[in-house]
Design a protein around this motif. Structure first.
Motif, PDB file in Angstrom:
ATOM      1  N   LEU A  61       0.856  -1.180   0.000  1.00 45.19           N
ATOM      2  CA  LEU A  61       0.000   0.000   0.000  1.00 45.19           C
ATOM      3  C   LEU A  61       0.895   1.235   0.000  1.00 45.19           C
ATOM      4  O   LEU A  61       1.830   1.335   0.793  1.00 45.19           O
ATOM      5  CB  LEU A  61      -0.882  -0.029   1.252  1.00 45.19           C
ATOM      6  CG  LEU A  61      -2.137   0.824   1.306  1.00 45.19           C
ATOM      7  CD1 LEU A  61      -3.144   0.399   0.242  1.00 45.19           C
ATOM      8  CD2 LEU A  61      -2.774   0.731   2.697  1.00 45.19           C
ATOM      9  N   VAL A  62       0.622   2.143  -0.938  1.00 47.02           N
ATOM     10  CA  VAL A  62       1.445   3.343  -1.091  1.00 47.02           C
ATOM     11  C   VAL A  62       0.646   4.568  -0.663  1.00 47.02           C
ATOM     12  O   VAL A  62      -0.329   4.946  -1.314  1.00 47.02           O
ATOM     13  CB  VAL A  62       1.914   3.505  -2.554  1.00 47.02           C
ATOM     14  CG1 VAL A  62       2.785   4.743  -2.707  1.00 47.02           C
ATOM     15  CG2 VAL A  62       2.652   2.247  -3.020  1.00 47.02           C
ATOM     16  N   VAL A  63       1.025   5.151   0.456  1.00 44.68           N
ATOM     17  CA  VAL A  63       0.320   6.313   1.010  1.00 44.68           C
ATOM     18  C   VAL A  63       1.137   7.565   0.725  1.00 44.68           C
ATOM     19  O   VAL A  63       2.261   7.699   1.195  1.00 44.68           O
ATOM     20  CB  VAL A  63       0.135   6.173   2.537  1.00 44.68           C
ATOM     21  CG1 VAL A  63      -0.563   7.407   3.109  1.00 44.68           C
ATOM     22  CG2 VAL A  63      -0.629   4.895   2.874  1.00 44.68           C
ATOM     23  N   GLU A  64       0.593   8.456  -0.083  1.00 48.75           N
ATOM     24  CA  GLU A  64       1.287   9.713  -0.388  1.00 48.75           C
ATOM     25  C   GLU A  64       0.705  10.833   0.457  1.00 48.75           C
ATOM     26  O   GLU A  64      -0.513  11.018   0.488  1.00 48.75           O
ATOM     27  CB  GLU A  64       1.151  10.042  -1.869  1.00 48.75           C
ATOM     28  CG  GLU A  64       1.785   9.008  -2.797  1.00 48.75           C
ATOM     29  CD  GLU A  64       1.399   9.237  -4.249  1.00 48.75           C
ATOM     30  OE1 GLU A  64       1.636  10.346  -4.764  1.00 48.75           O
ATOM     31  OE2 GLU A  64       0.833   8.309  -4.859  1.00 48.75           O
ATOM     32  N   LEU A  65       1.563  11.583   1.139  1.00 52.46           N
ATOM     33  CA  LEU A  65       1.102  12.679   1.979  1.00 52.46           C
ATOM     34  C   LEU A  65       1.008  13.968   1.172  1.00 52.46           C
ATOM     35  O   LEU A  65       1.819  14.209   0.284  1.00 52.46           O
ATOM     36  CB  LEU A  65       2.065  12.880   3.161  1.00 52.46           C
ATOM     37  CG  LEU A  65       2.324  11.669   4.053  1.00 52.46           C
ATOM     38  CD1 LEU A  65       3.193  12.089   5.242  1.00 52.46           C
ATOM     39  CD2 LEU A  65       1.026  11.050   4.541  1.00 52.46           C
ATOM     40  N   LYS A  66       0.039  14.798   1.514  1.00 52.11           N
ATOM     41  CA  LYS A  66      -0.109  16.089   0.818  1.00 52.11           C
ATOM     42  C   LYS A  66       1.155  16.928   0.985  1.00 52.11           C
ATOM     43  O   LYS A  66       1.590  17.615   0.070  1.00 52.11           O
ATOM     44  CB  LYS A  66      -1.320  16.858   1.382  1.00 52.11           C
ATOM     45  CG  LYS A  66      -2.658  16.431   0.796  1.00 52.11           C
ATOM     46  CD  LYS A  66      -3.540  17.640   0.444  1.00 52.11           C
ATOM     47  CE  LYS A  66      -4.762  17.214  -0.365  1.00 52.11           C
ATOM     48  NZ  LYS A  66      -5.888  16.740   0.461  1.00 52.11           N
ATOM     49  N   GLU A  67       1.774  16.837   2.148  1.00 54.30           N
ATOM     50  CA  GLU A  67       2.976  17.647   2.419  1.00 54.30           C
ATOM     51  C   GLU A  67       4.193  17.096   1.685  1.00 54.30           C
ATOM     52  O   GLU A  67       5.275  17.675   1.716  1.00 54.30           O
ATOM     53  CB  GLU A  67       3.259  17.661   3.920  1.00 54.30           C
ATOM     54  CG  GLU A  67       3.682  16.302   4.452  1.00 54.30           C
ATOM     55  CD  GLU A  67       3.875  16.276   5.968  1.00 54.30           C
ATOM     56  OE1 GLU A  67       3.323  17.144   6.663  1.00 54.30           O
ATOM     57  OE2 GLU A  67       4.592  15.357   6.441  1.00 54.30           O
ATOM     58  N   GLY A  68       4.024  15.950   1.042  1.00 48.28           N
ATOM     59  CA  GLY A  68       5.157  15.280   0.417  1.00 48.28           C
ATOM     60  C   GLY A  68       5.612  14.113   1.263  1.00 48.28           C
ATOM     61  O   GLY A  68       5.310  14.027   2.449  1.00 48.28           O
ATOM     62  N   GLY A  69       6.317  13.197   0.643  1.00 45.67           N
ATOM     63  CA  GLY A  69       6.751  11.994   1.358  1.00 45.67           C
ATOM     64  C   GLY A  69       5.697  10.909   1.246  1.00 45.67           C
ATOM     65  O   GLY A  69       4.533  11.186   0.901  1.00 45.67           O
ATOM     66  N   ARG A  70       6.091   9.683   1.496  1.00 43.83           N
ATOM     67  CA  ARG A  70       5.160   8.579   1.389  1.00 43.83           C
ATOM     68  C   ARG A  70       5.424   7.541   2.474  1.00 43.83           C
ATOM     69  O   ARG A  70       6.536   7.425   2.995  1.00 43.83           O
ATOM     70  CB  ARG A  70       5.250   7.917   0.014  1.00 43.83           C
ATOM     71  CG  ARG A  70       6.545   7.160  -0.180  1.00 43.83           C
ATOM     72  CD  ARG A  70       6.651   6.554  -1.580  1.00 43.83           C
ATOM     73  NE  ARG A  70       7.901   5.759  -1.668  1.00 43.83           N
ATOM     74  CZ  ARG A  70       8.381   5.262  -2.797  1.00 43.83           C
ATOM     75  NH1 ARG A  70       7.740   5.466  -3.939  1.00 43.83           N
ATOM     76  NH2 ARG A  70       9.498   4.550  -2.794  1.00 43.83           N
ATOM     77  N   VAL A  71       4.369   6.825   2.794  1.00 42.85           N
ATOM     78  CA  VAL A  71       4.438   5.728   3.753  1.00 42.85           C
ATOM     79  C   VAL A  71       4.086   4.453   2.998  1.00 42.85           C
ATOM     80  O   VAL A  71       3.044   4.395   2.330  1.00 42.85           O
ATOM     81  CB  VAL A  71       3.446   5.954   4.916  1.00 42.85           C
ATOM     82  CG1 VAL A  71       3.476   4.770   5.879  1.00 42.85           C
ATOM     83  CG2 VAL A  71       3.765   7.257   5.649  1.00 42.85           C
ATOM     84  N   LEU A  72       4.981   3.464   3.064  1.00 43.19           N
ATOM     85  CA  LEU A  72       4.735   2.184   2.386  1.00 43.19           C
ATOM     86  C   LEU A  72       4.352   1.135   3.418  1.00 43.19           C
ATOM     87  O   LEU A  72       5.031   0.981   4.437  1.00 43.19           O
ATOM     88  CB  LEU A  72       5.980   1.729   1.632  1.00 43.19           C
ATOM     89  CG  LEU A  72       6.508   2.653   0.544  1.00 43.19           C
ATOM     90  CD1 LEU A  72       7.697   2.011  -0.160  1.00 43.19           C
ATOM     91  CD2 LEU A  72       5.412   2.983  -0.468  1.00 43.19           C
ATOM     92  N   ILE A  73       3.260   0.425   3.152  1.00 44.45           N
ATOM     93  CA  ILE A  73       2.753  -0.589   4.079  1.00 44.45           C
ATOM     94  C   ILE A  73       2.658  -1.934   3.376  1.00 44.45           C
ATOM     95  O   ILE A  73       1.962  -2.069   2.355  1.00 44.45           O
ATOM     96  CB  ILE A  73       1.371  -0.179   4.612  1.00 44.45           C
ATOM     97  CG1 ILE A  73       1.472   1.145   5.383  1.00 44.45           C
ATOM     98  CG2 ILE A  73       0.777  -1.289   5.493  1.00 44.45           C
ATOM     99  CD1 ILE A  73       0.132   1.768   5.742  1.00 44.45           C
ATOM    100  N   GLU A  74       3.379  -2.932   3.915  1.00 42.39           N
ATOM    101  CA  GLU A  74       3.246  -4.293   3.387  1.00 42.39           C
ATOM    102  C   GLU A  74       2.047  -4.963   4.047  1.00 42.39           C
ATOM    103  O   GLU A  74       1.880  -4.890   5.266  1.00 42.39           O
ATOM    104  CB  GLU A  74       4.507  -5.126   3.670  1.00 42.39           C
ATOM    105  CG  GLU A  74       4.372  -6.545   3.104  1.00 42.39           C
ATOM    106  CD  GLU A  74       5.513  -7.478   3.495  1.00 42.39           C
ATOM    107  OE1 GLU A  74       6.337  -7.121   4.357  1.00 42.39           O
ATOM    108  OE2 GLU A  74       5.554  -8.608   2.939  1.00 42.39           O
ATOM    109  N   LEU A  75       1.211  -5.589   3.238  1.00 44.48           N
ATOM    110  CA  LEU A  75       0.009  -6.255   3.749  1.00 44.48           C
ATOM    111  C   LEU A  75       0.276  -7.736   4.016  1.00 44.48           C
ATOM    112  O   LEU A  75       1.154  -8.342   3.402  1.00 44.48           O
ATOM    113  CB  LEU A  75      -1.139  -6.108   2.744  1.00 44.48           C
ATOM    114  CG  LEU A  75      -1.501  -4.664   2.374  1.00 44.48           C
ATOM    115  CD1 LEU A  75      -2.549  -4.634   1.274  1.00 44.48           C
ATOM    116  CD2 LEU A  75      -1.983  -3.904   3.606  1.00 44.48           C
ATOM    117  N   ALA A  76      -0.506  -8.303   4.932  1.00 44.04           N
ATOM    118  CA  ALA A  76      -0.309  -9.694   5.362  1.00 44.04           C
ATOM    119  C   ALA A  76      -1.577 -10.520   5.135  1.00 44.04           C
ATOM    120  O   ALA A  76      -2.281 -10.874   6.084  1.00 44.04           O
ATOM    121  CB  ALA A  76       0.076  -9.721   6.842  1.00 44.04           C
TER     122      ALA A  76
END
Lengths: 307, 307
Positions: A58-73
């Protein structure tokens, strides 16, 4: 490790015991010449790594910039993970936000999943996927005692607690693990509201809530936030929220642009050496290897996939 | 709790073991009707609390506003604590700053203590106070297994690991605990450079570094900082630092203005009930009490001293 007579000898709560009472659960046996865990990871052969399926990223892009990547199980919470994919594919979290950051506990995000129409493909009342069958799961036992579970270890490169007696296994609430926010009823969490652990592992949540994955990149974008001033760390005003730009599955991103990561296989020999190294930190700084480690202090190595 | 045949049966590192192998270190026995820990603390009688000696309370004021309060632990690291008091009394940390914040690890501050003249009363090469004699220390055993120490519990309201065989006890690196930064040599840390734990307990540091206390107020002012982008979380530029206005002992602050706190006595009956409650979270949310807890998930209750 060596066991001492009376490894069962923990006193009932409240009973006064002489500190010199000669019992203990176990005795750590430090390995003085343990491998350097960083070096083990660096030298791990290609076959010791498994690629993360883009359907599970899962690729989460923040409005302020930067991203959080989440591996699913998916093998631990299949219905909730299917919901998460459906939410992502329907753009459910675009413009959602982090609205709760509680110190030494969790950062939580979403935009409400109760009493509102949900996207196609989302199961409103999923089963409580708090554990799964131990059967069919190849677990690598950690080899050290745990304060919460009869046994802990790693399976499919995930930290797990398990109970051979009950035949169950479950993901553990380690740092950066991602879980499903729910109301009081067990079946009220759809996966639309998620949290990431940003403090000491709240293992008391194990078997009480569904974990669906872990943050593999960008946890600092969640953990370094000002703590919410309301009860449970909720932000007082919407202006304090951390808005998302968009949230997609890597599989829905053109191949050339999609992030591509792999994790160290917990059934690899390299992983065993890594565990031994984490449990026996050496080098020039450490004067006494611990000879033990808790499952949450064995973060599973992740790396960008080599081109 | 009940022990299973073969509680010693953890496999050697690397050995493959069938997940169904019927061994375990212990079996949690959840207490379904456990007390609510918050209620236990609220109802604890006055005699269950001990006041924090103003000589053992470090008051860190930030230039941006806000303060961090640190309780000192002289019975565990007497020479380092004496150094910390001498640094404070000499205004050593006035205008010092937090210069390192590493995610899931530590926030560190100071202004250098190597190869520079130190204030009067500071021992430049203190002994490595990584542990103390178990004798003379009344420990309340936690009653659950630990992944690092033969035994853990609380003594003088501090989280401790201990070893009846070796006759030693030591403070554990739990969230918000404060330790002494050092160079590679064990005696190179004076107490002038300190760090606070802001992530999952790095227990591998136990017995490798001197702990001198814990943050009892304001940990969020350290944990919510942007993470440093340099190796080990050091901030790249001085402008990123978090400057202190001044650092004093509460005992050097006029009585009317000095903060006054107390902690729940770990030898009180209330504390035993609190531990049982923390190990068996109930109420409307929890569906299955853990029946166990790790020493770092039993934060010692602290409150402002009633007028």
């Amino acid at each position: 490790m060596a066991l001492i007579a009376g490894c069962a000898g923990a006193p009932p709560q409240g009973e006064e015991v002489e500190p010199s009472a000669r019992y203990a659960f176990w005795r750590p046996a430090p390995v003085v010449e343990a491998p350097d865990p960083a070096k083990v990871v660096e030298e791990a052969p290609a076959e010791a790594w498994r690629a993360i399926d883009p359907q599970n990223l899962l690729v989460v892009e923040l409005k302020e910039g930067g991203r959080v990547l989440i591996e699913l199980a998916p093998d631990f919470a299949p219905v909730h993970v299917a919901n998460v994919r459906a939410f992502a594919r329907n753009g459910w979290w675009n413009n959602a936000a982090v609205y709760r950051v509680q110190d030494n506990y969790v950062a939580q995000w979403g935009n409400g999943d109760a009493e509102v129409p949900l996207p196609a493909g989302v199961v409103r009342r999923p089963p409580h996927e708090y554990h799964r069958a131990l059967e069919g799961l190849a677990v690598r036992p950690l080899g050290y005692p745990d304060s919460y579970a009869p046994m802990v270890g790693h399976a499919q490169s995930w930290p797990v607690g398990y109970d051979p007696e009950e035949g169950r296994a479950w993901l553990t609430h380690c740092y950066a693990m991602v879980g499903v926010g729910r109301d009081l009823a067990p079946d009220t969490g759809t996966g639309g509201e998620l949290y990431a652990i940003i403090g000491h592992a709240p293992r008391h949540l194990d078997l009480n809530i569904a974990l669906i994955g872990r943050v593999i990149e960008g946890i600092g974008l969640l953990s370094a936030r000002p703590r919410g001033t309301e009860a449970l760390g909720f932000y007082k005003e919407a202006k304090d929220h951390v808005p998302f730009a968009r949230v997609r599955l890597a599989s829905d991103i053109p191949e050339g642009e999609r992030p591509s990561y792999e994790v160290l296989r917990s059934d690899s020999e390299a992983f065993s050496r890594y565990v031994t190294g984490r449990a026996n930190r050496g080098g020039d700084f450490f004067k006494r290897p611990a000879g033990g480690v808790d499952v949450c202090n064995v973060p599973v190595p992740v790396r960008k996939r080599p081109a």
